[in-house]
Design an enzyme around this catalytic site. Structure first.
Site, PDB file in Angstrom:
ATOM      1  N   HIS A  61      25.732  37.894  50.814  1.00  0.00           N
ATOM      2  CA  HIS A  61      27.235  37.360  51.294  1.00  0.00           C
ATOM      3  C   HIS A  61      27.781  38.433  52.383  1.00  0.00           C
ATOM      4  O   HIS A  61      28.022  39.637  51.697  1.00  0.00           O
ATOM      5  CB  HIS A  61      28.177  36.944  50.131  1.00  0.00           C
ATOM      6  CG  HIS A  61      29.522  36.691  50.486  1.00  0.00           C
ATOM      7  ND1 HIS A  61      30.114  36.232  51.481  1.00  0.00           N
ATOM      8  CD2 HIS A  61      30.512  37.681  49.955  1.00  0.00           C
ATOM      9  CE1 HIS A  61      31.496  36.512  51.640  1.00  0.00           C
ATOM     10  NE2 HIS A  61      31.759  37.322  50.474  1.00  0.00           N
ATOM     11  N   TYR A  93      37.334  34.688  54.611  1.00  0.00           N
ATOM     12  CA  TYR A  93      38.765  35.075  53.807  1.00  0.00           C
ATOM     13  C   TYR A  93      38.867  36.545  54.029  1.00  0.00           C
ATOM     14  O   TYR A  93      37.950  37.346  54.621  1.00  0.00           O
ATOM     15  CB  TYR A  93      38.293  35.218  52.304  1.00  0.00           C
ATOM     16  CG  TYR A  93      37.371  35.917  51.637  1.00  0.00           C
ATOM     17  CD1 TYR A  93      37.278  37.182  51.324  1.00  0.00           C
ATOM     18  CD2 TYR A  93      36.079  35.195  51.683  1.00  0.00           C
ATOM     19  CE1 TYR A  93      36.372  38.148  50.753  1.00  0.00           C
ATOM     20  CE2 TYR A  93      34.975  36.107  51.193  1.00  0.00           C
ATOM     21  CZ  TYR A  93      35.220  37.403  50.639  1.00  0.00           C
ATOM     22  OH  TYR A  93      34.254  38.232  49.990  1.00  0.00           O
ATOM     23  N   ASP A 127      30.657  13.509  21.162  1.00  0.00           N
ATOM     24  CA  ASP A 127      30.854  12.176  20.354  1.00  0.00           C
ATOM     25  C   ASP A 127      29.324  11.553  20.637  1.00  0.00           C
ATOM     26  O   ASP A 127      28.730  11.487  21.824  1.00  0.00           O
ATOM     27  CB  ASP A 127      31.898  11.004  20.801  1.00  0.00           C
ATOM     28  CG  ASP A 127      31.895  10.634  22.347  1.00  0.00           C
ATOM     29  OD1 ASP A 127      31.112  11.088  23.095  1.00  0.00           O
ATOM     30  OD2 ASP A 127      32.361   9.666  22.816  1.00  0.00           O
TER      31      ASP A 127
HETATM   32  P1  FAD Z   1      27.464  43.251  38.054  1.00  0.00           P
HETATM   33  O1  FAD Z   1      28.743  44.027  38.673  1.00  0.00           O
HETATM   34  O2  FAD Z   1      26.185  42.946  38.937  1.00  0.00           O
HETATM   35  O3  FAD Z   1      27.047  43.917  36.690  1.00  0.00           O
HETATM   36  C1  FAD Z   1      25.752  43.757  36.120  1.00  0.00           C
HETATM   37  C2  FAD Z   1      25.212  44.947  35.711  1.00  0.00           C
HETATM   38  O4  FAD Z   1      24.045  44.945  34.870  1.00  0.00           O
HETATM   39  C3  FAD Z   1      24.910  45.993  36.757  1.00  0.00           C
HETATM   40  O5  FAD Z   1      25.838  47.139  36.894  1.00  0.00           O
HETATM   41  C4  FAD Z   1      23.517  46.311  36.852  1.00  0.00           C
HETATM   42  O6  FAD Z   1      23.008  47.489  37.060  1.00  0.00           O
HETATM   43  C5  FAD Z   1      23.295  45.934  35.116  1.00  0.00           C
HETATM   44  N1  FAD Z   1      21.727  45.851  34.830  1.00  0.00           N
HETATM   45  C6  FAD Z   1      21.004  44.625  35.457  1.00  0.00           C
HETATM   46  N2  FAD Z   1      19.909  44.555  34.991  1.00  0.00           N
HETATM   47  C7  FAD Z   1      19.894  45.720  34.078  1.00  0.00           C
HETATM   48  C8  FAD Z   1      18.746  45.915  33.141  1.00  0.00           C
HETATM   49  N3  FAD Z   1      17.688  45.579  33.001  1.00  0.00           N
HETATM   50  N4  FAD Z   1      19.259  46.926  32.224  1.00  0.00           N
HETATM   51  C9  FAD Z   1      20.551  47.699  32.245  1.00  0.00           C
HETATM   52  N5  FAD Z   1      21.277  47.065  33.131  1.00  0.00           N
HETATM   53  C10 FAD Z   1      21.159  46.293  34.064  1.00  0.00           C
HETATM   54  N6  FAD Z   1      34.257  37.731  43.262  1.00  0.00           N
HETATM   55  C11 FAD Z   1      35.611  37.517  43.269  1.00  0.00           C
HETATM   56  O7  FAD Z   1      35.935  37.130  42.127  1.00  0.00           O
HETATM   57  N7  FAD Z   1      36.256  37.781  44.041  1.00  0.00           N
HETATM   58  C12 FAD Z   1      36.043  38.154  45.416  1.00  0.00           C
HETATM   59  O8  FAD Z   1      36.619  38.319  46.268  1.00  0.00           O
HETATM   60  C13 FAD Z   1      34.377  38.597  45.599  1.00  0.00           C
HETATM   61  N8  FAD Z   1      34.217  39.059  46.679  1.00  0.00           N
HETATM   62  C14 FAD Z   1      32.683  39.540  46.707  1.00  0.00           C
HETATM   63  C15 FAD Z   1      32.119  39.855  47.923  1.00  0.00           C
HETATM   64  C16 FAD Z   1      31.025  40.543  48.047  1.00  0.00           C
HETATM   65  C17 FAD Z   1      30.320  41.166  49.172  1.00  0.00           C
HETATM   66  C18 FAD Z   1      30.064  40.272  46.664  1.00  0.00           C
HETATM   67  C19 FAD Z   1      28.625  40.643  46.976  1.00  0.00           C
HETATM   68  C20 FAD Z   1      30.576  39.793  45.580  1.00  0.00           C
HETATM   69  C21 FAD Z   1      31.798  39.208  45.522  1.00  0.00           C
HETATM   70  N9  FAD Z   1      32.503  38.809  44.404  1.00  0.00           N
HETATM   71  C22 FAD Z   1      33.730  38.293  44.300  1.00  0.00           C
HETATM   72  C23 FAD Z   1      31.654  38.540  43.293  1.00  0.00           C
HETATM   73  C24 FAD Z   1      31.663  39.459  42.213  1.00  0.00           C
HETATM   74  O9  FAD Z   1      31.584  40.628  42.801  1.00  0.00           O
HETATM   75  C25 FAD Z   1      30.550  39.302  41.108  1.00  0.00           C
HETATM   76  O10 FAD Z   1      30.613  37.959  40.759  1.00  0.00           O
HETATM   77  C26 FAD Z   1      31.058  39.854  40.007  1.00  0.00           C
HETATM   78  O11 FAD Z   1      31.373  41.397  40.250  1.00  0.00           O
HETATM   79  C27 FAD Z   1      29.743  40.093  38.860  1.00  0.00           C
HETATM   80  O12 FAD Z   1      30.166  41.001  37.810  1.00  0.00           O
HETATM   81  P2  FAD Z   1      29.047  41.130  36.841  1.00  0.00           P
HETATM   82  O13 FAD Z   1      29.638  42.135  35.797  1.00  0.00           O
HETATM   83  O14 FAD Z   1      28.473  39.889  36.178  1.00  0.00           O
HETATM   84  O15 FAD Z   1      27.775  41.840  37.373  1.00  0.00           O
END
Ligand code: FAD
Length: 833
Positions: free
Chosen positions: A222, A260, A552
């Site tokens: 994105h 946005y 249910d």
């Molecule tokens: P992540 O932050 O991806 O964390 C997952 C972690 O798991 C990572 O650090 C990764 O390294 C670790 N991991 C993965 N696999 C393994 C493994 N095998 N072993 C150990 N560690 C592992 N959301 C909003 O609400 N508002 C916004 O304005 C918004 N804007 C966005 C703009 C952009 C450009 C992007 C890309 C996203 C945006 N989002 C926004 C979405 C939001 O950033 C994500 O949905 C959110 O940060 C996800 O958080 P998370 O903790 O689930 O995942």
């Protein structure tokens, strides 16, 4: 205390550690593949816009809690939320209209919101182009999450409380034994665990694959770009005291063009959803390198400038002052999309102790984390999570093709104005009943659910419109409620109430529960007494430990140890299957098997006062009241076809659900259809069905009531057998309820009728009493039998029958009255006929 391993130290994983610590759990390890100061997942570059209001009560509640929590997360006098407010602008009349609907959602879910004029938009946001903006929706409590900072503070706080963090430690396998997780593996070691929660964000698919679990999310890129400094903003005084504030204007959405905006000091940040979907395979991104920095991380891909060109052009139109800037820095950032846009929360159906909290936005992060923590520590979450449940997906929805196509479509439609009934156009015809060919011949109009094609009405009935008695004539609808609707539904309802109709009931979930432990299982999980004579149907509830309604269902005892369940969802199947597995392991002599038979069988609902005339044309079997009373079930032969006949009706008329196995389906359809001709039988669809069930007062689980409601509040306490001596899930909680909270609960699901007899509502609208929002609509339909729109709504218990209320529909107030429930045949005389 349980040993917990959390995979991933993004905004979800760190919040979860914190929520568990605050509930007294102590043996927690967070394993993160990247460096902790900037793990490199989606959180590391999230611009953090939090627009709380959506059509979903659950999602809005999760967002509201996230805001509260980030506000309370403080260090050095600065918290982690910059409450700038949120502004969504309309540049088309359709959007302007839709913002009214959204304003209604805000009122329904308790978020303060204002519909504002174009002038007010400019006061709130002086950089807007007055020639472009028609009006807006202002939500003062929205704002910016400081997600990366919050993550660091949460790590600090939980570490101080004893949580262990392993950074630069990629999880490569999940250890299991006897259907339970026992730990996680990484190069060079294992951490033992009783519970593993994967908070791996868009790497979720890879983690799921380690345990043979399909995770229905698609990582998509994105676009997000920052401009060069805006000349008009350079040098302005921003209040650095609050949150190191680098933004003070509301966060801004321009959904008509998929855009946005937020400020970054004197620069602007622009997010864009208008480009082609760009799916990514997380496994192809490699593991986080040690050199992670703001510009260099696995979730940040090369900016494709050509995709951004329309966004840039449109931005200069909406915000003329940005014409003096350029794109300073853009990237294609990766995060998760899902087939229905919801997050993925819950325990793996195939592996106990393996939990998932993925495809979660920053907006909902703390809310989802709290829900996981509550579920792990107390067995239930205070916010209903059924629409986020991992197990909500049907098997066919877990294929890679389906996930990719529907999640990409979700990306494309993310800011579109979508009608609640709007069907996806593809993939379709994934699941069709054996009657499908006949339904097509009859001109069925199909909508899709769970992959099933479901007829909503039949064009073959259109000619009958001219015979409709005047009191059955459908009223004219407003254009919005008229979408995906046909007045033919009135014909089908009229015929059901006055002659007979056949409904395709195939897509309803049917499970078989069998084995020596079948009765024990159902007795333990349900509120009713299932220990009845074979040949009996019972209506019952599943509760959670807290006495909240988790489903249910109808249970039909076919044999001593063979039951058929008519349930609501794939989640019910996952629940029953897990409980059956546990019981069989605990007491092998009481083993029990749960088998889904939805697709291998099919079912016709034959209902109406002349249903008995029709059935007797097809068989010599006795279908009298005596031979097959109401809530009875029997196996029989209909014109040579083995059928199981269930004497029940969702529409409140005499008749049966006639079920047979798939291979006989078309023949059974033809036989009933032919036999019915002389009795005025019509095929009838969901549009009529929904209206008929509502006027009969039948609630739909998930829509009308959820885990947030007790059966007493939802008006389904009839499914609780007070004299049942066996213990069952939720019984202790129900027993603890005071008699008055059972008799007169503080909130209730109420039946409303619309005073003018014509103004439609569709569901989720706010209900006002004395000008104050006091509740919301769950389901609504035009109740043909009483000639008025009917709605069910959650209202304060004190508002009794006859109370005048108002329902807000696209900004208009519609007067309605609390009515006796149900409107139609309260004594069940018709069904007992
Ligand atoms: P992540 O932050 O991806 O964390 C997952 C972690 O798991 C990572 O650090 C990764 O390294 C670790 N991991 C993965 N696999 C393994 C493994 N095998 N072993 C150990 N560690 C592992 N959301 C909003 O609400 N508002 C916004 O304005 C918004 N804007 C966005 C703009 C952009 C450009 C992007 C890309 C996203 C945006 N989002 C926004 C979405 C939001 O950033 C994500 O949905 C959110 O940060 C996800 O958080 P998370 O903790 O689930 O995942």
């Amino acid at each position: 205390t349980q040993r917990v391993v959390i995979i991933g130290a993004g905004i979800v994983g760190t919040n979860l550690a914190d929520e568990l610590v605050s509930r007294g759990w102590s043996d927690i390890t967070v394993v993160e593949q990247g460096p902790l100061y900037m793990p490199g997942g989606s959180t590391s570059h999230a611009p953090g816009l939090v627009f709380q209001t959506t059509p979903s009560k659950t999602m809005t509640s999760l967002a509201r809690y996230t805001v509260e929590k980030l506000q309370s997360l403080e260090k050095d006098g600065q918290n982690c939320f910059n409450q700038t407010g949120g502004l969504e602008v309309a540049t088309t009349p359709e959007r302007l209209q839709d913002l009214k609907r959204k304003h209604g959602y805000a009122s329904s879910w308790g978020i303060e919101a204002y519909l504002v004029s174009a002038e007010r938009c400019l006061e709130l946001y002086p950089h807007l182009n007055r020639d472009v903006v028609l009006g807006g929706l202002h939500i003062p409590s929205d704002g910016l999450a400081l997600a990366a900072r919050a993550t660091q503070l949460l790590i600090e706080r939980t570490r101080a409380a004893g949580v262990k963090y392993l950074e630069m430690t990629p999880v490569t396998g999940i250890e299991r034994s006897n259907g339970r997780v026992t730990g996680v593996k990484f190069p060079g070691g294992v951490v033992a665990a009783d519970i593993v929660v994967s908070c791996a964000g868009f790497w979720g698919v890879e983690l799921g694959a380690m345990v043979g679990l399909s995770i229905p999310l698609l990582p998509l890129a994105h676009q997000y770009a920052k401009t060069t400094a805006v000349p008009g903003l350079v040098g302005r005084e921003l209040n650095k005291q609050i949150n190191g504030k680098n933004a003070e204007l509301p966060i801004l959405r321009h959904q008509d063009q998929d855009l946005y905006y937020r400020e970054h000091g004197d620069q602007y940040g622009i997010g864009y959803y208008g480009h082609r979907p760009m799916p990514v395979k997380a496994s192809s991104l490699g593991l986080t390198s040690k050199e992670v920095d703001e510009k260099n991380m696995p979730s940040r891909l090369e900016f494709t400038e050509e995709d951004f060109a329309p966004a840039w052009k449109e931005t200069q139109r909406l915000l003329p002052m940005l014409r003096e800037t350029q794109i300073a820095d853009g990237f294609n950032g990766v995060f998760s999309f899902t087939p229905d846009g919801g997050p993925i929360f819950g325990q793996a159906p195939n592996l106990d102790g393996f939990w998932v909290a993925e495809a979660v936005w920053v907006t909902h992060s703390a809310g989802v984390a709290r829900a996981v923590a509550e579920t792990l520590t107390t067995g239930h979450s205070q916010i209903d999570m059924s629409e986020c449940e991992l197990s909500r997906f049907e098997e066919v929805q877990l294929s890679e093709e389906y996930i990719e196509e529907t999640s990409s479509q979700n990306f494309v439609e993310i800011y579109d104005i979508l009608h609640p009934s709007q069907p996806r156009l593809s993939p379709r015809q994934l699941r069709t009943s054996p009657f499908y060919a006949r339904e097509v011949e009859l001109g069925a109009y199909f909508l899709e659910l769970g992959g099933w094609e479901r007829p909503f009405w039949y064009e073959s009935n259109r000619d009958l419109l001219k015979y409709l008695p005047p009191q059955w004539k459908p009223v004219e609808r407003d254009p919005w409620s008229n979408k995906f609707y046909s007045p033919i539904a009135a014909v089908e309802a009229w015929k059901t109430r006055n002659a007979v109709a056949m409904f395709d009931m195939t897509s309803f979930h049917r499970f078989e529960v069998s084995g020596p432990g079948a009765l024990d299982l159902l007795q333990r999980l349900s509120t009713a007494d299932i220990n009845t004579k074979p040949g009996t149907i019972t209506y019952a509830l599943f509760l959670n430990d807290h006495g909240g309604t988790r489903g249910d269902f109808f249970v039909s005892r076919l044999e001593d140890s063979l039951f058929q369940i008519g349930a609501n969802s794939a989640t019910d199947l996952a629940y029953l299957s897990r409980e059956a597995r546990h019981q069989s392991a605990r007491s092998p002599g009481k083993y029990v098997q749960v088998r889904e038979i939805t697709g291998s069988t099919c079912c016709i609902g034959l209902w109406g006062p002349r249903a008995r005339d029709v059935i007797s044309e097809t068989t010599t079997e006795d279908f009298s009241n005596k031979a097959l009373p109401y809530f009875g079930v029997k196996r029989c032969i209909i014109s040579g076809i083995p059928v199981t006949a269930f004497r029940k009706s969702y529409v409140g008329e005499l008749g049966w659900e006639l079920q047979t196995s798939a291979e006989y389906g078309q023949r059974l359809w033809d036989i009933i259809f032919q036999a019915g001709k002389i009795h005025g039988l019509v095929p009838a669809g969901r549009a009529a069905f929904n209206a008929l069930r509502l006027e009969k007062g039948y609630r739909t689980y998930g829509t009308d009531m959820t885990t947030e409601h007790t059966p007493f509040e939802a008006g389904i306490a009839g499914a609780i057998r007070a004299s049942k001596w066996e213990d069952y899930v939720g019984k202790a909680s129900l027993d603890r309820l005071s008699p008055s909270s059972k008799r007169t609960p503080t909130r209730r699901l109420r039946c409303l009728t619309v005073d003018d007899g014509r103004s439609m509502i569709l569901g989720k609208e706010p209900v006002f009493h004395k000008n104050k929002a006091v509740g919301y609509v769950t389901s609504a339909a035009f109740a043909f039998t009483v000639g008025k729109p009917v709605a069910y709504a959650w209202l304060p218990g004190a508002l009794g029958e006859g109370t005048k209320v108002e329902i807000e529909y696209f900004g208009k107030r519609i007067r309605a009255t609390v009515a006796a429930d149900p409107l139609y045949d309260p004594d069940n005389k018709r069904m007992m006929a």
